[in-house]
Design a protein around this motif. Structure first.
Motif, mmCIF file in Angstrom:
data_model
loop_
_atom_site.group_PDB
_atom_site.id
_atom_site.type_symbol
_atom_site.label_atom_id
_atom_site.label_comp_id
_atom_site.label_asym_id
_atom_site.label_seq_id
_atom_site.Cartn_x
_atom_site.Cartn_y
_atom_site.Cartn_z
ATOM 1 N N TRP A 1 42.865 91.539 47.267
ATOM 2 C CA TRP A 1 41.410 91.630 47.346
ATOM 3 C C TRP A 1 40.831 92.350 46.138
ATOM 4 O O TRP A 1 39.689 92.130 45.768
ATOM 5 C CB TRP A 1 40.981 92.321 48.636
ATOM 6 N N SER B 1 39.563 90.088 43.650
ATOM 7 C CA SER B 1 38.732 89.028 44.211
ATOM 8 C C SER B 1 37.591 88.621 43.296
ATOM 9 O O SER B 1 37.032 87.549 43.443
ATOM 10 C CB SER B 1 38.159 89.466 45.559
ATOM 11 N N GLN C 1 41.747 81.995 49.334
ATOM 12 C CA GLN C 1 41.588 83.075 48.354
ATOM 13 C C GLN C 1 42.378 84.305 48.771
ATOM 14 O O GLN C 1 43.032 84.937 47.950
ATOM 15 C CB GLN C 1 40.107 83.433 48.242
ATOM 16 N N ILE C 2 42.319 84.632 50.058
ATOM 17 C CA ILE C 2 43.032 85.824 50.515
ATOM 18 C C ILE C 2 44.515 85.687 50.260
ATOM 19 O O ILE C 2 45.162 86.615 49.777
ATOM 20 C CB ILE C 2 42.770 86.069 52.020
ATOM 21 N N ARG D 1 36.233 86.648 52.162
ATOM 22 C CA ARG D 1 36.958 85.689 51.331
ATOM 23 C C ARG D 1 37.498 84.552 52.192
ATOM 24 O O ARG D 1 37.729 84.723 53.390
ATOM 25 C CB ARG D 1 38.122 86.395 50.615
ATOM 26 N N THR D 2 37.719 83.426 51.552
ATOM 27 C CA THR D 2 38.274 82.300 52.297
ATOM 28 C C THR D 2 39.774 82.510 52.471
ATOM 29 O O THR D 2 40.399 83.299 51.765
ATOM 30 C CB THR D 2 38.057 80.989 51.539
ATOM 31 N N GLU E 1 41.860 86.355 57.114
ATOM 32 C CA GLU E 1 40.417 86.137 57.152
ATOM 33 C C GLU E 1 39.900 86.361 58.573
ATOM 34 O O GLU E 1 38.830 86.934 58.771
ATOM 35 C CB GLU E 1 40.061 84.742 56.606
ATOM 36 N N SER F 1 41.316 83.181 40.588
ATOM 37 C CA SER F 1 42.689 83.290 41.068
ATOM 38 C C SER F 1 43.416 81.973 40.863
ATOM 39 O O SER F 1 42.809 80.931 40.669
ATOM 40 C CB SER F 1 42.690 83.653 42.547
ATOM 41 N N PRO G 1 36.161 82.921 41.716
ATOM 42 C CA PRO G 1 35.994 83.744 42.913
ATOM 43 C C PRO G 1 35.027 83.082 43.878
ATOM 44 O O PRO G 1 34.068 82.441 43.462
ATOM 45 C CB PRO G 1 35.441 85.069 42.396
ATOM 46 N N GLU G 2 35.322 83.217 45.141
ATOM 47 C CA GLU G 2 34.544 82.503 46.138
ATOM 48 C C GLU G 2 34.356 83.414 47.341
ATOM 49 O O GLU G 2 35.317 83.985 47.848
ATOM 50 C CB GLU G 2 35.320 81.253 46.542
ATOM 51 N N PHE G 3 33.136 83.611 47.747
ATOM 52 C CA PHE G 3 32.872 84.434 48.928
ATOM 53 C C PHE G 3 32.132 83.600 49.963
ATOM 54 O O PHE G 3 31.407 82.676 49.609
ATOM 55 C CB PHE G 3 32.051 85.672 48.560
ATOM 56 N N SER H 1 37.865 91.585 52.110
ATOM 57 C CA SER H 1 38.675 90.477 52.621
ATOM 58 C C SER H 1 37.935 89.669 53.665
ATOM 59 O O SER H 1 38.150 88.458 53.789
ATOM 60 C CB SER H 1 39.970 91.014 53.237
#
Lengths: 412, 382
Positions: free
Chosen positions: B49, B52, B43-44, B39-40, B348, B56, B151-153, B36
């Protein structure tokens, strides 16, 4: 310059460490050179004298810290609990205790603490023993142990954040990001729910009752059996075990009944930390998660210490794995289990951070340590706060006495 | 015999599976926090998670361009065209024009509104909004979309927490405060306790047994009892709330365990070495610094780890003895508790803050686990 905490810290390290070393060195020099020089006609006498004083030079800083920071506060807190700050510290007898016991919040804290004291040490020790036994013979056992041990390094506050994420709740029309609610919403009251929430717990509870019954029977059997040693003082212990076992069996059987008659609110995300009584267990999970690693490490070492011959003899005699575990291994590490149990009990009695960070005692989750903090620093009621601290001290005392007794016994 | 072997291997499999299950159960919570923290915020809040790595679904709101500036006449009607995604394309699953039904239409369909007003949204985000003079005035039409987001990290959370955040969101100061509390509070008790442990282990004097018993007793005295009397004392002698007070408190609270652990270890050192040194004329001070300290390194390391973890993770002692009303000396645990109160839903921020405070103890844990285990065993098992 000196205002900067980093500089202050560095200065403290140098001053503290240097000061300590300087103190020990100089005090020894002064003792040997100035007071009792090993010269002249009293040389022998002086050496003896110096050697009588020296231990106390070595001990002084530690003893000073212990006395001032741990011994003195016990008495001072006792005194504060008998006085009233608002009356200028006048002696009021047991008034603070009367005020405290008249508060429902105090009794709530006592009840919850009792729950914690039963559940957390039992669960942590049981899980620790389980993991220790299971990982004993497998190739990646050390890795598994190290991973289960890891939460020991995590602060109670950090663990609270971790578990708050697990218990998180979103409105019903949004995706749940807390895993507990995500799982919960998968249940709809259909066949799956019956299987997972009713049949499976029933099976687990019945299995638990069966194991408890089996273990209790192992211990009680010897009372009835002929030819085994019937030392008189073991008898009450065995009976106590049997009664405890019966109580656990009754508890699990009655839970089985309630599982089948409970109406569950399917499809609604739950705010887990606000469900009275249950929320206590959700908080306990955090501590169990942390303490299991501790129990595992110690019990694992104890299991390794069991003489191989005893286990081999049991195998030759045709004992099954369960018998070997409960009848051969567990009795031999009973002493260690007790030590683990009491150590976790001490941690539980002082548990503060978890409750403070997750619920702050709301929704009927108060515990004594947090109650005390509340009284001392939020209500500014030093009398009642000290009284509750004394209650914690009283709860700790039996363990203190037992530990000291054992230490003394061992040294003789 | 073959049946027995099969039974045996089934049992082994059951053991492997149970251990794997338990390890996953125990890791799952920490991994959740870890994932978590990368993640942005969007996204969260849009998926758990554990999902993730999957695309999404997110609900987003856009507004068509201001019609007063951008409308184009088309016969007796007017049209506004444009693209709702300005440089950040999304995959639209469904869309709508009213907050009551945000997924009424598929991409490519045309939404019919009152009196012939229409909106058409293409899969690429381009829209055509047409209507009469009155309809295409004022503010732009709102367009609600349900988009599939890959998905974005991000490392942005860590940048915020460590560097760019303001106020409570920035943990840099608290991190250094924690470090400032921890290091002296770990080193000083070791020095003090080592001398005392040596005296209790290797020097003969009356009352020694009693003192050892007392140390065992002090091991379990709850530090809760010390809070008020010592805070009072600190305020009376002018230390007040601050680093000096918290160092003293941690030093003293760690003392019983330090003395106990070190004494138990030193007692086990070979008697010959010490007696030979004495015969050779070494003083106790020399024996201590030249022989005992180097030989006791494992026990010293064990205690150092305990004390480090305990002071780093502590909340109560810091709250009582260190943090004053200005809050300038706050430590990480305390700041996280405050964040839990004020930013309870901003995972976040929370996850990253918590992970920053957890990372150091975890690193110490994995690097020095051997000593930690040894210390635990020496501290509890007799």
């Amino acid at each position: 310059m000196l205002e900067n905490p980093a500089v202050l810290g560095l200065a403290t390290i140098i001053l503290g460490v240097g000061g300590c070393l300087g103190y020990f060195f100089l005090s020894n020099v002064i003792l040997d050179k100035l007071f009792f020089p090993p010269r002249g006609e009293d040389a022998g006498k002086n050496i003896n004298r110096a050697n009588m004083v020296r231990p106390w030079l070595f001990l002084f800083p530690a003893l000073f810290a212990l006395t001032l920071y741990l011994a003195y506060p016990v008495f001072e807190t006792l005194r504060l609990s008998l006085t009233d700050r608002d009356l200028g510290g006048a002696f009021v007898g047991l008034e603070n205790y009367r005020k405290m016991t008249a508060e429902p919040k105090f009794w709530e804290a006592v009840r919850n603490n009792m729950l914690w004291l039963i559940v957390v040490p039992a669960a942590s020790t049981a899980f620790g023993l389980l993991v220790a036994q299971l990982t004993d013979r497998i190739s990646w056992g050390n890795l598994a142990k190290s991973l289960i041990f890891m939460p020991m390094a995590i602060s109670f506050v950090g663990a609270s954040v971790i578990f708050k994420l697990i218990y998180d709740t979103r409105p019903v029309d949004q995706n749940q990001i807390g895993v507990l609610n995500a799982i919960w919403l998968k249940f709809d009251g259909g066949l799956g729910s019956v299987l997972w929430l009713q049949v499976l717990p029933t099976v687990l509870l019945l299995a638990f009752a069966a194991i408890v019954g089996y273990v209790a029977w192992i211990f009680v059997r010897d009372i009835v059996a002929k030819g085994s040693d019937k030392s008189v003082w073991l008898l009450p212990l065995r009976l106590l075990l049997a009664v405890g076992g019966l109580w656990l069996i009754w508890l699990s059987l009655s839970s089985v009944v309630s599982i089948w008659f409970e109406e569950l609110p399917f499809g609604e995300p739950q705010t887990w930390l606000t469900i009275p009584l249950w929320n206590n267990f959700f908080l306990m999970v955090v501590l169990i998660w942390i303490q299991t690693g501790f129990a595992m490490v110690i019990l694992s070492a104890a299991l390794r210490g069991i003489p191989e011959e005893t286990v081999e003899a049991a195998i030759v005699d045709g004992a099954n794995p369960f018998q070997i575990f409960f009848k051969i291994k567990v009795p031999q590490i009973m002493g260690t289990i007790v030590v683990v149990w009491t150590t976790i009990t001490l941690t539980v009695l002082k548990v503060f951070d978890i409750v403070f960070a997750m619920t702050n005692g709301q929704w009927e989750t108060q515990v004594l340590a947090n109650y005390m903090y509340d009284k001392l620093f939020r209500a500014n009621d030093w009398g009642v706060g000290s009284a509750s601290a004394i209650v914690i001290m009283l709860l700790v005392t039996p363990i203190l006495v037992w530990n000291v007794y054992n230490a003394r016994k061992e040294m003789r | 015999m073959a049946g027995m072997a099969r039974k045996k291997s089934a049992l082994t499999w059951a053991v492997h599976l149970s251990v794997a299950f338990l390890v996953i159960m125990w890791l799952f919570p920490t991994v959740g926090l870890f994932v978590s923290s990368f993640r942005t915020a969007d996204q969260i809040s849009s998926s758990g998670w554990w999902a993730s790595l999957l695309p999404s679904e997110q609900n987003e709101v856009y507004r068509a361009k201001d019609p007063d500036d951008h409308r184009v006449a088309d016969g007796d009607r007017f049209v506004v065209t444009g693209n709702i995604f300005e440089g950040a394309p999304r995959e639209i699953r469904s869309w709508g024009v009213s907050s009551r039904n945000v997924s009424a239409y598929q991409p490519g369909e045309t939404a019919e509104m009152k009196d012939g007003e229409t909106v058409t949204l293409q899969p690429d985000g381009s829209y055509t909004w047409s209507g009469n003079d009155k309809q295409l005035s004022g503010r732009g039409q709102r367009i609600f979309i349900t988009a599939t987001v890959p998905p974005e990290f991000t490392l942005g959370n860590y940048a915020t927490i460590l560097f760019s955040g303001t106020g409570q969101d920035n943990m840099a100061k608290a991190f250094f405060n924690t470090l400032t509390v921890t290091i002296p509070a770990t080193i000083i008790p070791i020095v003090v306790a080592a001398f005392a442990a040596y005296a209790l282990a290797w020097m003969e004097f009356p009352g020694r047994a009693l003192l050892i018993a007392a140390v065992v007793g002090f091991l379990v005295v709850p530090l809760q009892l010390a809070l008020i009397p010592l805070l009072k004392l600190h305020l009376d002698i002018g230390i007040g709330k601050g680093y000096v007070g918290v160092w003293l408190a941690h030093t003293a609270f760690g003392m019983p365990l330090a003395v106990y652990l070190l004494r138990n270890y030193m007692v086990g050192l070979p008697r010959d070495i010490i007696e030979n040194a004495k015969v050779d004329g070494a003083t106790d001070f020399q024996i201590f610094t030249r022989i005992i300290v180097p030989l006791s390194f494992p026990a010293l390391a064990s205690f150092a780890i305990f004390q480090f973890l305990w002071t780093w993770n502590d909340l109560l002692v810091a709250k009582v003895f260190l943090i004053d009303s200005t809050g300038s000396t706050t430590v990480m645990t305390n700041q996280i508790v405050e964040l839990l109160g004020t930013r309870g839903g901003n995972w976040e921020i929370l996850a990253t803050a918590a992970f920053v405070s957890i990372a150091v103890p975890l690193a110490v844990f994995f690097a020095m686990q051997r000593y930690l285990v040894r210390g635990l065993l020496a501290g509890s098992v007799k």
